[in-house]
Write a protein that holds these residues in place. Structure first.
Motif, PDB file in Angstrom:
ATOM      1  N   UNK A 439       0.829  -1.203   0.000  1.00 28.75           N
ATOM      2  CA  UNK A 439       0.000   0.000   0.000  1.00 28.75           C
ATOM      3  C   UNK A 439       0.866   1.258   0.000  1.00 28.75           C
ATOM      4  N   UNK A 440       1.970   1.233   0.744  1.00 23.73           N
ATOM      5  CA  UNK A 440       2.884   2.380   0.768  1.00 23.73           C
ATOM      6  C   UNK A 440       3.518   2.609  -0.596  1.00 23.73           C
ATOM      7  N   UNK A 441       3.943   1.542  -1.240  1.00 22.77           N
ATOM      8  CA  UNK A 441       4.537   1.683  -2.580  1.00 22.77           C
ATOM      9  C   UNK A 441       3.521   2.257  -3.576  1.00 22.77           C
ATOM     10  N   UNK A 442       2.282   1.817  -3.449  1.00 20.62           N
ATOM     11  CA  UNK A 442       1.242   2.306  -4.364  1.00 20.62           C
ATOM     12  C   UNK A 442       1.015   3.794  -4.175  1.00 20.62           C
ATOM     13  N   UNK A 443       0.971   4.256  -2.934  1.00 19.39           N
ATOM     14  CA  UNK A 443       0.740   5.675  -2.675  1.00 19.39           C
ATOM     15  C   UNK A 443       1.944   6.529  -3.081  1.00 19.39           C
ATOM     16  N   UNK A 444       3.130   5.993  -2.954  1.00 14.51           N
ATOM     17  CA  UNK A 444       4.307   6.731  -3.418  1.00 14.51           C
ATOM     18  C   UNK A 444       4.267   6.900  -4.942  1.00 14.51           C
ATOM     19  N   UNK A 445       3.843   5.852  -5.632  1.00 13.59           N
ATOM     20  CA  UNK A 445       3.712   5.965  -7.083  1.00 13.59           C
ATOM     21  C   UNK A 445       2.649   6.989  -7.464  1.00 13.59           C
ATOM     22  N   UNK A 446       1.542   7.004  -6.753  1.00 11.85           N
ATOM     23  CA  UNK A 446       0.498   7.995  -7.020  1.00 11.85           C
ATOM     24  C   UNK A 446       0.998   9.412  -6.765  1.00 11.85           C
ATOM     25  N   UNK A 451       2.816  14.661  -8.896  1.00 11.67           N
ATOM     26  CA  UNK A 451       3.857  15.679  -9.056  1.00 11.67           C
ATOM     27  C   UNK A 451       4.131  15.947 -10.537  1.00 11.67           C
ATOM     28  N   UNK A 452       4.152  14.887 -11.333  1.00 13.67           N
ATOM     29  CA  UNK A 452       4.379  15.076 -12.771  1.00 13.67           C
ATOM     30  C   UNK A 452       3.222  15.822 -13.425  1.00 13.67           C
ATOM     31  N   UNK A 453       2.011  15.620 -12.898  1.00 10.27           N
ATOM     32  CA  UNK A 453       0.839  16.312 -13.441  1.00 10.27           C
ATOM     33  C   UNK A 453       0.641  17.688 -12.830  1.00 10.27           C
ATOM     34  N   UNK A 454       1.558  18.084 -11.903  1.00  8.21           N
ATOM     35  CA  UNK A 454       1.502  19.408 -11.247  1.00  8.21           C
ATOM     36  C   UNK A 454       0.188  19.604 -10.496  1.00  8.21           C
ATOM     37  N   UNK A 455      -0.289  18.554  -9.863  1.00  9.08           N
ATOM     38  CA  UNK A 455      -1.489  18.641  -9.034  1.00  9.08           C
ATOM     39  C   UNK A 455      -1.047  18.740  -7.576  1.00  9.08           C
ATOM     40  N   UNK A 456      -0.827  19.994  -7.125  1.00  8.34           N
ATOM     41  CA  UNK A 456      -0.249  20.205  -5.811  1.00  8.34           C
ATOM     42  C   UNK A 456      -1.174  19.753  -4.685  1.00  8.34           C
ATOM     43  N   UNK A 457      -2.485  19.953  -4.872  1.00  4.31           N
ATOM     44  CA  UNK A 457      -3.410  19.529  -3.831  1.00  4.31           C
ATOM     45  C   UNK A 457      -3.382  18.014  -3.645  1.00  4.31           C
ATOM     46  N   UNK A 459      -0.806  16.154  -4.367  1.00  2.00           N
ATOM     47  CA  UNK A 459       0.513  15.845  -3.800  1.00  2.00           C
ATOM     48  C   UNK A 459       0.491  15.982  -2.287  1.00  2.00           C
ATOM     49  N   UNK A 460      -0.110  17.047  -1.798  1.00  4.23           N
ATOM     50  CA  UNK A 460      -0.194  17.243  -0.347  1.00  4.23           C
ATOM     51  C   UNK A 460      -1.020  16.139   0.309  1.00  4.23           C
ATOM     52  N   UNK A 461      -2.090  15.755  -0.369  1.00  6.33           N
ATOM     53  CA  UNK A 461      -2.912  14.666   0.180  1.00  6.33           C
ATOM     54  C   UNK A 461      -2.127  13.356   0.234  1.00  6.33           C
ATOM     55  N   UNK A 462      -1.389  13.050  -0.830  1.00  4.58           N
ATOM     56  CA  UNK A 462      -0.606  11.811  -0.841  1.00  4.58           C
ATOM     57  C   UNK A 462       0.522  11.856   0.182  1.00  4.58           C
ATOM     58  N   UNK A 463       1.089  13.018   0.421  1.00  2.00           N
ATOM     59  CA  UNK A 463       2.137  13.129   1.435  1.00  2.00           C
ATOM     60  C   UNK A 463       1.608  12.765   2.820  1.00  2.00           C
ATOM     61  N   UNK A 464       0.422  13.268   3.116  1.00  2.00           N
ATOM     62  CA  UNK A 464      -0.180  12.938   4.411  1.00  2.00           C
ATOM     63  C   UNK A 464      -0.498  11.449   4.504  1.00  2.00           C
ATOM     64  N   UNK A 465      -1.033  10.884   3.443  1.00  2.00           N
ATOM     65  CA  UNK A 465      -1.342   9.449   3.438  1.00  2.00           C
ATOM     66  C   UNK A 465      -0.074   8.614   3.539  1.00  2.00           C
ATOM     67  N   UNK A 466       1.001   9.054   2.885  1.00  2.00           N
ATOM     68  CA  UNK A 466       2.264   8.317   2.947  1.00  2.00           C
ATOM     69  C   UNK A 466       2.820   8.341   4.360  1.00  2.00           C
TER      70      UNK A 466
END
Length: 536
Positions: A439-446, A451-457, A459-466
């Motif tokens: 699950x951690x690897x999957x969220x890191x990939x997301x 980040x590549x799509x420049x979706x900062x919101x 990115x912040x959500x995935x950082x918290x989930x990670x």
């Protein structure tokens, strides 16, 4: 020159003081003199009477001018220490000679200080949660050590007096459970209660739910027998003798089960276990303990699911110890089942031999009564008596074969099954750990995609989930390592107890076999001269 003498001035001052008794003294003129009130006496000023470490807490009432108590119990929420209290504590530690502390020739008086939370002389008190966890862990370690070393503490449980309660299919068998112990956490030294078979099964279920997930090896309870118990329920008072063998087998199995549980240092301190032995009242009825209950059906499905999960998600074993013990346990289980088949065949053979010997004895008796030759009739009658005595010896051998040898092997097949259950809990912990890792690897990939799509919101959500998943990963790994350590300790204790049980049982079995053979030889030796002296 005039001689100025200081001695004269001193004499004048002393005379003036003697002449005026009511004049107050000036402390500044006599700095060397110390008032007697500044003399510190710990027995009077601090109020320390006597500290006896052999009592419950060993601390009597200590007062500091009705202000604070320097002996703060660990169970109380810690408070900020005052400066005066700290200074007095240091003074107390600097002058130990003033305090009467009888240690009764104890070379290590503070060896068990962690078990006495009242002895906190200085420094901040730890939190209650820390004290409880440390005390319980240390207590379990000490109990295990005493059990291995054969200390003075003991617990022995007897299951006796099986009796039928009620009539018809609603009836059940109850047993008297008597405990003899000197363990301090039991309220009574010899409690005596009545328990039914379902109470034993309910106790085992409670212990399994609490401790199996931590890797503990829970001794198995006796097997349920629908056919055997139905016969007992439908039997009448006069027919109770025909069912006594089934009841006695179950009673002996319950006694072995409860004593194995009592020998486990973690299980015997459990509140449910102590309530089972001490509460002189009916326990709440254990639900779902019937052989065909919904809970047992769900257990069966759960075991099938676990077995499928083991095959689909094969654990990559990195610990050689577990790899070796897993193979050993599987082989031990296989060999024990083969020995059980052999011992059951031996028991059946010996039981049949006893029955045939009894039939031979009766037939010889009838033959002796039909013989015309009085001497031959007497010899045949004596032979019938010898065969009857031999039948009693074979009957006792049958009981030894079953209760000593066969039941020991049967019990350890169940215990080996409990060991396998503990090993499976470790596999489940590993699978949970790997699931969190995936699950951690999957969220890191997301997160990388965001980040590549420049979706900062995103990115912040995935950082918290990670961050949350990483915390869960650390907990899962710690749980797996903890279970591995516990299983290793449990397996070593299992090996020690297994060797002791087999040694004691086989020794007892051989001694009984020797007595039986000696009894047979004695019977035949007494009969041999009779047949030799007979004249045709």
């Amino acid at each position: 020159m005039e001689d100025l003498s200081l001695e004269d001035d001193v004499d004048i001052i002393m005379e003036s003081n003697d002449g005026d008794d009511t004049k107050p003294q000036d402390d500044s003129k006599e700095p060397a003199e110390v008032p007697p009130k500044t003399d510190i006496n710990l027995d009077d000023d601090l109020g320390v009477s006597e500290i006896n470490l052999d009592d419950d807490l060993g601390v009597s009432e200590i007062k500091l001018d009705d202000d604070d108590d320097i002996f703060k119990s660990a169970r109380v929420e810690p408070e900020p220490a005052k400066a005066s209290t700290n200074s007095v504590s240091r003074a107390t530690s600097e002058e130990p000679a003033e305090t009467d502390i009888p240690l009764e020739d104890d070379e290590h008086p503070f060896e068990d200080a962690h078990l006495k939370p009242g002895l906190q002389l200085s420094g901040p008190s730890p939190t209650p949660a820390t004290i409880q966890q440390q005390t319980l862990t240390s207590f379990h370690e000490e109990e295990a050590k005493r059990e291995m070393e054969g200390g003075d503490e003991f617990i022995e449980i007897k299951v006796t007096s099986p009796h039928k309660v009620g009539e018809g299919m609603s009836s059940y068998m109850a047993y008297k459970v008597t405990t003899n112990t000197n363990l301090s956490y039991f309220k009574k030294s010899k409690p005596e209660v009545n328990r039914r078979f379902s109470d034993f099964l309910g106790l085992r279920d409670k212990l399994t739910e609490k401790y199996l997930q931590n890797g503990r090896i829970i001794p198995p309870a006796p097997d349920k027998s629908v056919v055997g118990m139905t016969k007992v329920k439908m039997s009448k008072e006069d027919d109770s003798s025909s069912q006594s063998e089934f009841v006695e087998k179950r009673r002996a199995a319950l006694e072995r089960y409860i004593n194995r549980t009592a020998r486990h240092p973690s299980l015997r301190v459990d509140p449910d276990f102590r309530e089972f032995l001490e509460l002189d009242a009916e326990l709440p009825k254990a639900n779902q303990t019937a052989a065909l209950s919904g809970k047992n059906v769900m257990k069966l499905f759960s075991k099938v699911g676990d077995r499928v999960s083991l095959y689909t998600t094969k654990m990559e074993e990195t610990d050689q110890w577990f790899e070796e013990k897993t193979v050993m346990i599987d082989n031990l289980d296989l060999q024990l089942r083969k020995v059980l088949v052999a011992t059951e065949s031996l028991t059946d053979y010996r039981k049949a031999l006893s029955g045939h010997t009894y039939s031979l004895s009766k037939s010889l008796g009838m033959l002796g009564s039909a013989e015309d030759n009085s001497k031959l009739a007497a010899v045949i009658s004596q032979l019938a008596e010898v065969e009857e005595k031999v039948e009693k010896v074979h009957e006792q051998q049958t009981k030894d074969d079953f209760y000593l040898l066969s039941e020991l092997v049967h019990d350890y097949i169940g215990i080996v099954g409990s060991v396998k259950d503990a090993f499976n809990e470790r596999v489940k912990a590993w699978q949970a750990w790997q699931s969190v890792q995936r699950e951690l690897n999957k969220r890191r990939e997301n997160k990388v995609r965001a980040e590549l799509a420049s979706k900062q919101d995103r990115v912040n959500q995935f950082r918290q989930e990670i961050a949350e998943t990483e915390s869960q990963l650390d907990m899962a790994q710690e749980n797996f390592e903890k279970i591995s350590r516990i299983i290793k300790n449990e397996f070593e204790a299992f090996n020690v107890k297994k060797c002791k049980d087999f040694k004691d049982t086989i020794t007892n079995y051989l001694e009984n076999m020797l007595k039986s053979q000696e009894s047979l030889v004695t019977h035949w030796e007494r009969f041999l001269p009779e047949i030799q002296q007979m004249e045709p």
